[in-house]
Design an enzyme around this catalytic site. Sequence first.
Site, PDB file in Angstrom:
ATOM      1  N   HIS A 172     -25.775   0.341  27.159  1.00 51.66           N
ATOM      2  CA  HIS A 172     -25.011   0.921  28.268  1.00 51.66           C
ATOM      3  C   HIS A 172     -25.184   2.347  28.663  1.00 51.66           C
ATOM      4  O   HIS A 172     -24.862   2.770  29.587  1.00 51.66           O
ATOM      5  CB  HIS A 172     -23.569   0.356  27.946  1.00 51.66           C
ATOM      6  CG  HIS A 172     -23.237  -0.962  28.448  1.00 51.66           C
ATOM      7  ND1 HIS A 172     -23.435  -1.907  27.435  1.00 51.66           N
ATOM      8  CD2 HIS A 172     -22.731  -1.595  29.448  1.00 51.66           C
ATOM      9  CE1 HIS A 172     -23.173  -3.223  28.024  1.00 51.66           C
ATOM     10  NE2 HIS A 172     -22.687  -3.117  29.039  1.00 51.66           N
ATOM     11  N   GLY A 173     -25.735   3.006  27.546  1.00 50.08           N
ATOM     12  CA  GLY A 173     -26.022   4.476  27.993  1.00 50.08           C
ATOM     13  C   GLY A 173     -24.504   5.347  28.071  1.00 50.08           C
ATOM     14  O   GLY A 173     -23.619   4.967  27.384  1.00 50.08           O
ATOM     15  N   THR A 212       0.754  -1.322   0.060  1.00 46.05           N
ATOM     16  CA  THR A 212      -0.046   0.212   0.044  1.00 46.05           C
ATOM     17  C   THR A 212       0.978   1.169   0.165  1.00 46.05           C
ATOM     18  O   THR A 212       1.830   1.291   0.604  1.00 46.05           O
ATOM     19  CB  THR A 212      -1.038  -0.049   1.079  1.00 46.05           C
ATOM     20  OG1 THR A 212      -1.706  -1.104   1.299  1.00 46.05           O
ATOM     21  CG2 THR A 212      -1.707   1.369   1.099  1.00 46.05           C
ATOM     22  N   GLY A 237      -4.124   2.520  -2.556  1.00 44.46           N
ATOM     23  CA  GLY A 237      -4.654   1.637  -1.449  1.00 44.46           C
ATOM     24  C   GLY A 237      -5.403   0.400  -2.054  1.00 44.46           C
ATOM     25  O   GLY A 237      -4.645  -0.676  -2.474  1.00 44.46           O
ATOM     26  N   GLU A 264      -7.859  -4.049   4.444  1.00 45.62           N
ATOM     27  CA  GLU A 264      -7.881  -5.322   3.826  1.00 45.62           C
ATOM     28  C   GLU A 264      -8.991  -5.190   2.671  1.00 45.62           C
ATOM     29  O   GLU A 264      -9.838  -6.612   2.439  1.00 45.62           O
ATOM     30  CB  GLU A 264      -8.117  -6.623   4.859  1.00 45.62           C
ATOM     31  CG  GLU A 264      -6.682  -6.699   5.553  1.00 45.62           C
ATOM     32  CD  GLU A 264      -5.481  -6.976   5.055  1.00 45.62           C
ATOM     33  OE1 GLU A 264      -5.439  -7.424   4.057  1.00 45.62           O
ATOM     34  OE2 GLU A 264      -4.428  -6.873   5.695  1.00 45.62           O
TER      35      GLU A 264
END
Length: 391
Positions: free
Chosen positions: A340-341, A131, A136, A365
């Site tokens: 869970h807030g 890359t 990319g 990937e």
Amino acid sequence: MVDFSLTDEQREIRDWVRTFVERELIPLENEVLIRERRGEEPGLTAQERRELQQLAKKSDFWGVQTPVEYGGMGLDAVTTALIETELGRSFASFRFGGEADNILYHANEDQKRRYLLPTIAGERTSCFAITEPGAGSDAKAIRTSAVKDGPEWVVNGEKTFITGGNEADFALVFAVTDKELGADGGVTCFLVDRDHGWHSEPIDTMGERRPASIVLEDVRVPEENVLGEVGKGFPLAMQWIGKGRYLLPARALGSCERLLDMSIEYSKTRETFGAPIAERQAIQWMIADSQMEIEALRLLVLHAAWQVDQGRDSRHAQSIAKLFGGVKANEIVDRMMQIHGGMGYTRELPIERWYRDLRLLRIFEGTDEIQRRTIARDLLKGRVKVGATLG
């Protein structure tokens, strides 16, 4: 009738890895979070990783997919996917030792002695460097060049977002050796030691991973360090990229399982208006949707792995698994944070850490867009028929 049962060996391996994760990795998570809040390196330290690998080696857990003749376990793709799922249950990213890049097995005998065998033994560390800042998803657009100068090649260019590039002592560098031929015959893979002159700089990201930027300025590489044949590097690169793409969503699957377990337990104890939130339909639907998507992802991952074990072309199935896994893992972690807030949003819990880490799955990937492109092209060009994946 399709048999979805695991073999006795697969169950034993899965259970051993799950116990390893629960006993060795999860207890380290709090310390990992504390170190990160202090601004130290994310994840496990190099020493912790080595000690864990050696501990696992005592139980003969070494080289999961490394062939037996090279001292590994030589496990099949389905079993490897089960292992990755269990490792994904901890955000303390860890891999068992004894592995080497698959394309290193194309090395000649001298190269195997100098690179492959020491890597399997844990004495050397490699990185895959293709890359670039302008290349990319389009790997054919690489600009790093290598020019022959007597018995050496002179390599110039820059690689970016290289996983393991900060720790590696040698890199598998892909460079253009013939501009006229392009990717199909003008790209070569070189085994380039750090001692040859390249240097790296870490790239800060929003997650645990700190990939490297690698700079090569007039790096001289001996001719004997060409991996494979001159001009035949691109097929090697595609072989590396295509290997084990199903393992990425497999690890995300384990993360989602743990996140859902955490949220189920939390919903039973967190009360609002005099009752646990587990009794609220809104919470129940989030839990139900997440379980449905987790089971769908499990089947996609195992189906792709099964195709690999059957010797079939699994690229289409792997693209589907990676795309679905990336999208759904991000939706699931978002729901679990919602359950869970405010506590889920804090760094007291690992949910925000997973929130950042799982986002990467939709990018590296092969981005979501590349996976969609691959899936659509396979169908439109007739390489894959609708409903024929089991045929």
